[in-house]
Design an enzyme around this catalytic site. Sequence first.
Site: not given
Length: 540
Positions: A90, A163, A291, A293
């Site tokens: 990952y 994931k 700023a 997600t």
Amino acid sequence: MKAQEILQDPLRNKGTAFTVAERHELGLTGLLPPKVQTLDEQVAQVYGQLQTRTTAIAKHLFLMQIFNQNRILFYRLLRQYLVELLPLVYTPTIGDAVEQYGQQFVEPGGAVYLSINDPDSMQASLIAAAAGREIKMVVVTDGEGVLGIGDWGVNGVDISIGKLMVYTAAAGIDPRQVLPIVLDVGTDNQQLLDDPLYLGNRQKRVRGEAYHAFIDQFVEVVETTFPNVFLHWEDFGRENAAAILNQYQNQITTFNDDIQGTGIVVLAGILGALSISGEKLTTQRYLCFGAGTAGTGVARRIFLEMQAQGLSVEEARQHFYLVDRQGLLFDDMADLTPEQKAFARKRSEFTNVAALTDLVAVVAAVQPTILVGTSGQPHSFTEEIVKSMCAHTPRPIIFAMSNPTKLSEATAADLINWSAGKALVATGVPQAPVTYNGVTYEIGQANNALVYPGLGLGVIAAQATRLNDEMISQAAHSLGGIVDTSQPGAAVLPPVARVTEYQKTIATAVVQSALDQGLAGRKITDVAAVVTENQWLPEY
């Protein structure tokens, strides 16, 4: 199942670990070398082969080959060498794998590719991919907001696969019960559109009404095909991520790791930092740099926690400042997202508004006690900024969250040295301990992998009908309570090396919260036992 089909099925294949009796029973005699190996022998052999690969991406590709051949061997190897191998399967190596997906293509790891150009095939594709299995978790991406590297279209499938690897390695989510999916709606990455090796739809991204209709159809088909599934959204773009979560979070059991998972781990890190400094969350001034997600998702999580600790909505809001491409965000800006508007400030609060397009100037004006970077802007946390924070707070909390490594806002060594050891630091990528003035500072990795595996395990174990803010808050608090902050130089988060140890703690907190709120879809008399029952920990 025919002998060759068994050897080609990574969920059933054991390779040379099939016993003599199993080989006779399954018709495998003569199809494998005569020696029967133990799992430990297989792991030692494969680990030795891994060491001959000299680059991170070469090691990643080798590990993917093992993953596609023998899942039990892959997960035993990954768990045994987790600290070493997690960055290979990952972050940060997954970023390179995504960028090189077409050039380095290997078998797709059991993933499903759903094209917006062929929506009628969606259910048939899901049924075929899940044949003979009960799917309890789906991780889906559309590849628009991959890590900090942007739009990589169908290449983002590696994110969904990676994931789920972490879910299984860390928390024991059964790999037979999961499904990685990529939604191919095109890409706006011209590099990919011009690349003859790009494997996705060679078209600009579909947006607007057609895109959302495709998402609606996807959710309906997934919920119909896999009842009670936990639907995890990953690496969607700024325009869509929050909108999708907001639309579905009160209808189905769903989760967005970029918005909610990052918020959990940052909150846990802040709670750990405050236990070191002895300060209260409700007295902090929080500055978000980046700023998007993730950044707004983190701000919202801290905002909710301030309210949980006694502040009113308006009182809590006054503690937040967001900086994005425009600089400090003001409420009269026309291009703010709904998530940004919630924290935008009034220009009347400042006398030097024109200068507040620069992070240095914003830090000087705001005097934050907490600075969290989710910007993807490397080296943006400068010595001047760190020293400015130190001038106004004795123990500044500075989290450089962006990954992969090349996009990190600062190195831990610089943050410790520039602050003379005062800064309480976490980073989004692994960084070595830093020794300053005789004290060795352990660096907490604010990696979502610390928490989302246990969160998912808890949701599945409880058969939760929803995942809400209270369950997420309990997950954060359970993680924050694991840190031993009594030692000089203590990390603000528990080490990744112990990630498998505390996922049950997180899962137990989530199951208990679901029970307390009436959101568990099953009768549970022993919370710890039901968590253990839902873990996949195979042995040969």
